[in-house]
Design an enzyme around this catalytic site. Structure first.
Site, PDB file in Angstrom:
ATOM      1  N   SER A   1      21.197  91.031 -23.567  1.00  0.00           N
ATOM      2  CA  SER A   1      21.757  92.257 -24.339  1.00  0.00           C
ATOM      3  C   SER A   1      22.537  91.634 -25.502  1.00  0.00           C
ATOM      4  O   SER A   1      22.397  90.385 -25.934  1.00  0.00           O
ATOM      5  CB  SER A   1      22.429  93.265 -23.687  1.00  0.00           C
ATOM      6  N   ASN A   2      23.218  92.267 -26.347  1.00  0.00           N
ATOM      7  CA  ASN A   2      24.095  91.858 -27.318  1.00  0.00           C
ATOM      8  C   ASN A   2      25.763  92.509 -27.599  1.00  0.00           C
ATOM      9  O   ASN A   2      25.668  93.561 -26.679  1.00  0.00           O
ATOM     10  CB  ASN A   2      23.596  92.122 -28.623  1.00  0.00           C
ATOM     11  N   GLY A   3      26.452  92.365 -28.191  1.00  0.00           N
ATOM     12  CA  GLY A   3      27.811  93.048 -28.260  1.00  0.00           C
ATOM     13  C   GLY A   3      28.018  94.054 -29.211  1.00  0.00           C
ATOM     14  O   GLY A   3      29.093  94.602 -29.414  1.00  0.00           O
ATOM     15  N   ALA A   4      26.900  94.885 -29.344  1.00  0.00           N
ATOM     16  CA  ALA A   4      26.914  95.997 -30.162  1.00  0.00           C
ATOM     17  C   ALA A   4      27.738  97.125 -29.648  1.00  0.00           C
ATOM     18  O   ALA A   4      27.790  97.325 -28.248  1.00  0.00           O
ATOM     19  CB  ALA A   4      25.535  96.769 -30.541  1.00  0.00           C
TER      20      ALA A   4
ATOM     21  N   ALA B   1      21.288  97.948 -32.155  1.00  0.00           N
ATOM     22  CA  ALA B   1      20.802  96.785 -32.011  1.00  0.00           C
ATOM     23  C   ALA B   1      20.139  96.494 -30.995  1.00  0.00           C
ATOM     24  O   ALA B   1      20.522  96.052 -29.944  1.00  0.00           O
ATOM     25  CB  ALA B   1      22.197  95.916 -31.858  1.00  0.00           C
TER      26      ALA B   1
END
Ligand code: C5P
Length: 234
Positions: free
Chosen positions: A24-27, A91
């Site tokens: 995943s990512n930090g959005a 994102a």
């Protein structure tokens, strides 16, 4: 009177590796939530497809939770026939693990090479079907670039058939204020340094409102419902 319909994607996608791990990512979903709030206050029908983040959904907004890019692709395709404008702030992970391992993968000697495959590009997929009987839908994208930002953002605007792209940098992820470049294809760029996501959302909805009024005006000139264009302007 039928309000104009806005679809927003926001937050990260989450791509499972096994039953407990994921990519995943930090959005944070903050930009999309800000746009949803402004659009709902203007009386639009707002569909917010939101990845797994903790967030308060603005009043009146229709919430569609999603996890994976493939879920989001299917969800946006299903909503598409009723949509007038699409703001893609999500994102989305460009790659996902090739397979989801059942249970929790056990540690084993040596390295583990995770095989990744390409995810669908949701904005690009929907943009292939930009036009409906009311004329072209309004498409807005965000380009998060760490280098050669503006040039790359313009290239994406053409590839994804966008009316507007906002170019920003990784530092803007998850924070309330950031530096953006406003790019309408064929027009000079506009720098928006240190602008809050709330104010950017207001500017975005002014732009989209005007564009949707033109689109609905096209419909009215074809002898269809004119009342909607008055609503988009308000
Ligand atoms: O990742 P990229 O820079 O190409 O993202 C540009 C725009 O496309 C963003 O608005 C993003 O929300 C959207 N996008 C998408 N699906 C993807 C990748 C990006 O909708 N798989």
């Amino acid at each position: 009177m039928k309000p104009p319909v806005l679809l927003i994607t926001a937050g990260p996608s989450r791509e499972p590796i096994d039953d407990v791990r994921y990519l995943s990512n930090g959005a944070s979903g903050r930009m999309g939530l800000a746009v949803a709030q402004v659009a709902a206050e203007k009386g639009w029908q707002v569909h917010l497809a939101l990845g797994p983040v903790d967030a308060q959904i603005p009043a009146g907004v229709i919430h569609h939770p999603f996890e994976t890019a493939r879920d989001l692709d299917a969800l946006t395709a299903q909503l598409w026939p009723q949509v007038d404008a699409f703001v893609a702030t999500a994102a989305v992970c460009d790659y996902r693990p090739q397979e989801r391992i059942p249970g929790k993968k056990k540690k084993a000697p040596g390295d583990w090479n995770l095989q990744l495959v390409r995810n669908p590009d949701i904005l690009e997929n929907r943009s292939k079907d930009k036009e409906d009987e009311n004329g072209p839908r309004i498409l807005v994208g965000f380009a998060l670039e760490s280098q050669a930002g503006e040039e790359e953002a313009r290239r994406k605007a053409v590839k994804k058939n966008l009316d507007l792209v906002l170019c920003n940098s990784p530092g803007n992820l998850g924070v309330a204020t950031g530096d953006y470049i406003w790019i309408e294809p064929g027009q000079p760029s506009i720098d928006l340094p240190a602008i809050s996501k709330d104010l950017l959302a207001v500017k975005l909805m002014e732009f989209i409102g005007t564009q949707v009024t033109l689109r609905r005006g096209h419909r009215a000139s074809m002898g269809n419902d004119e009342s909607v264009s008055q609503q988009a302007q308000s």
